[in-house]
Design an enzyme around this catalytic site. Structure first.
Site, PDB file in Angstrom:
ATOM      1  N   HIS A 257      43.983  81.364  48.326  1.00 56.38           N
ATOM      2  CA  HIS A 257      43.191  82.134  48.723  1.00 56.38           C
ATOM      3  C   HIS A 257      42.306  81.098  50.331  1.00 56.38           C
ATOM      4  O   HIS A 257      41.481  82.247  51.257  1.00 56.38           O
ATOM      5  CB  HIS A 257      41.797  81.365  47.924  1.00 56.38           C
ATOM      6  N   HIS A 300      41.854  73.603  43.710  1.00 58.60           N
ATOM      7  CA  HIS A 300      42.262  73.753  44.553  1.00 58.60           C
ATOM      8  C   HIS A 300      41.868  71.895  44.348  1.00 58.60           C
ATOM      9  O   HIS A 300      41.190  71.642  44.873  1.00 58.60           O
ATOM     10  CB  HIS A 300      42.835  74.464  46.011  1.00 58.60           C
ATOM     11  N   ASP A 304      44.881  70.503  49.525  1.00 56.71           N
ATOM     12  CA  ASP A 304      45.212  72.056  49.588  1.00 56.71           C
ATOM     13  C   ASP A 304      44.664  73.094  50.890  1.00 56.71           C
ATOM     14  O   ASP A 304      45.222  73.696  51.663  1.00 56.71           O
ATOM     15  CB  ASP A 304      45.300  73.027  48.256  1.00 56.71           C
TER      16      ASP A 304
END
Length: 384
Positions: A257, A300, A304
């Protein structure tokens, strides 16, 4: 020193006839006073005597001037004063080479490159899902951001909505962009390469779930048919959680994302007018809010997101530096040519010989050109 009576158009003079005046290639004659004519002759004599030796320049520097004969002096003086008449403009034909070729077939290849890596990423996610340790025996890793910010349930929905809006804005902008083929294959190449890197990082290191709220689908333990069905389901939902198709765990390092939110914003800003600061600010806010909500939702780890932003931004800037600076393509000091994707870069950017300008146009012409020509011919015949 007065040579003659000058008009406001700054005329040119010659020694043969001081009363003859040239106006941009045209000749005119004007009466001169006797005193002015005497001064002009004295000036001509001084000029003739001055060119026989070394003359001092305007800035005080000495320059050597060769002595000329009487007729040569007049001719040289005439050429010096009106040398704009001695040059002729030579029209140089413009190069017919297209410096920004569309080459849609390369764009199609880049599209399949991105599609293959996206499907490969989905397959790796399915493989990694089987290796994720149970959250009961392996709790989430400590994260500094999670220690200070409590989880917000709806935050990840904001992330995916922000990504959808940014992608829609980018698609509309690309639709009106004049050189959409070149920019599209750059976008496909970067997306494919970033997700290929993501396949590697996910596979080599499997992190436990970042929160106890995570819901993971049951493990299949070698049932390849059911695994393939899960992969197709995830692809059909676009890899989004709001579609209810993402039930895998383990795809953490790094955040996909964050990749799309960062990359979409960088392309929007790069290929839009610099004066649209409000447009850039709006897209930046969408990207920043989306990335922030990933952490707020505890979907996350912080590492990340940081790694995803770092790799995405650097790969974008490296690629565009090589594409926009033509001298780097053949420079022996360009160490970016040592990257493994340099041959693919040369294939995609070989015929792009300049930076892509920020130019937009209406992509659809109606009626088509064939109908326009037919109507024009019909009207011509009808008028006759």
């Amino acid at each position: 020193m007065t040579i003659g009576k000058q008009s406001s158009t700054a005329p040119c003079f010659s020694l043969e006839n001081l009363q003859r005046t040239s106006f941009c290639g045209r000749s005119a004659y004007a009466p001169m006073a006797s005193q002015d004519l005497s001064d002009a002759r004295n000036s001509a004599a001084d000029l003739k005597s001055g060119v026989e030796g070394n003359a001092e320049g305007i800035n005080g520097q000495m320059c050597t001037v060769h002595a000329l004969g009487g007729e040569d002096t007049k001719r040289g003086f005439r050429k010096g004063m009106g040398r704009h008449n001695d040059y002729e403009k030579i029209s140089v034909p413009e190069s017919k080479v297209n410096r920004l070729p569309m080459e849609w077939w390369k764009t199609i290849i880049a599209f399949f490159y991105a599609a293959f890596n996206l499907f490969l990423t989905t397959f790796v996610i399915a493989v990694v899902h089987e290796r994720v340790p149970p959250k009961d025996s392996n709790p989430p890793l400590p994260d500094m951001f999670f220690d200070y910010i409590d989880r917000v349930k709806w935050a990840f929905t904001v992330t995916e909505i922000s990504g959808i809006v940014l992608m829609a804005i980018w698609m509309i902008q690309l639709f009106f962009f004049r050189y959409k083929s070149i920019v599209s294959r750059r976008f496909f190449f970067l997306v494919g390469t970033l997700y290929l890197y993501r396949c590697v990082t996910m596979y080599v290191t499997t992190l436990p779930v970042p929160g106890m709220h995570m819901t993971c689908a049951p493990k299949l333990h070698g049932d390849f048919h059911a695994r393939f069905q899960r992969i197709l389901k995830l692809v059909s939902g676009g890899g989004l959680s709001i579609t209810g198709t993402h039930l895998f765990c383990g795809d953490y390092l790094y955040s996909g994302h964050t990749v799309m939110l960062t990359l979409t914003y960088l392309f929007i800003k790069e290929y839009s007018p610099r004066s649209f600061w409000w447009y850039h600010l709006m897209c930046w806010l969408l990207s920043a809010v989306g990335i922030g909500c990933i952490l707020v939702a505890h979907e996350h780890y912080t590492v990340d997101v940081v790694v995803a932003y770092f790799i995405t931004s650097r790969l974008f800037w490296w690629y565009h530096t090589m594409a926009n600076l033509q001298t780097l393509k053949c420079s022996p000091n360009n160490y970016l040519t040592n990257t493994w994707w340099n041959p693919l870069f040369n294939f995609l950017e070989k015929n792009v010989q300049t930076a892509v300008p920020c130019s937009y146009s209406w992509p659809i012409t109606w009626p088509p050109s064939c109908l326009k020509n037919s109507c024009k011919k019909y009207n011509m015949v009808q008028s006759i």
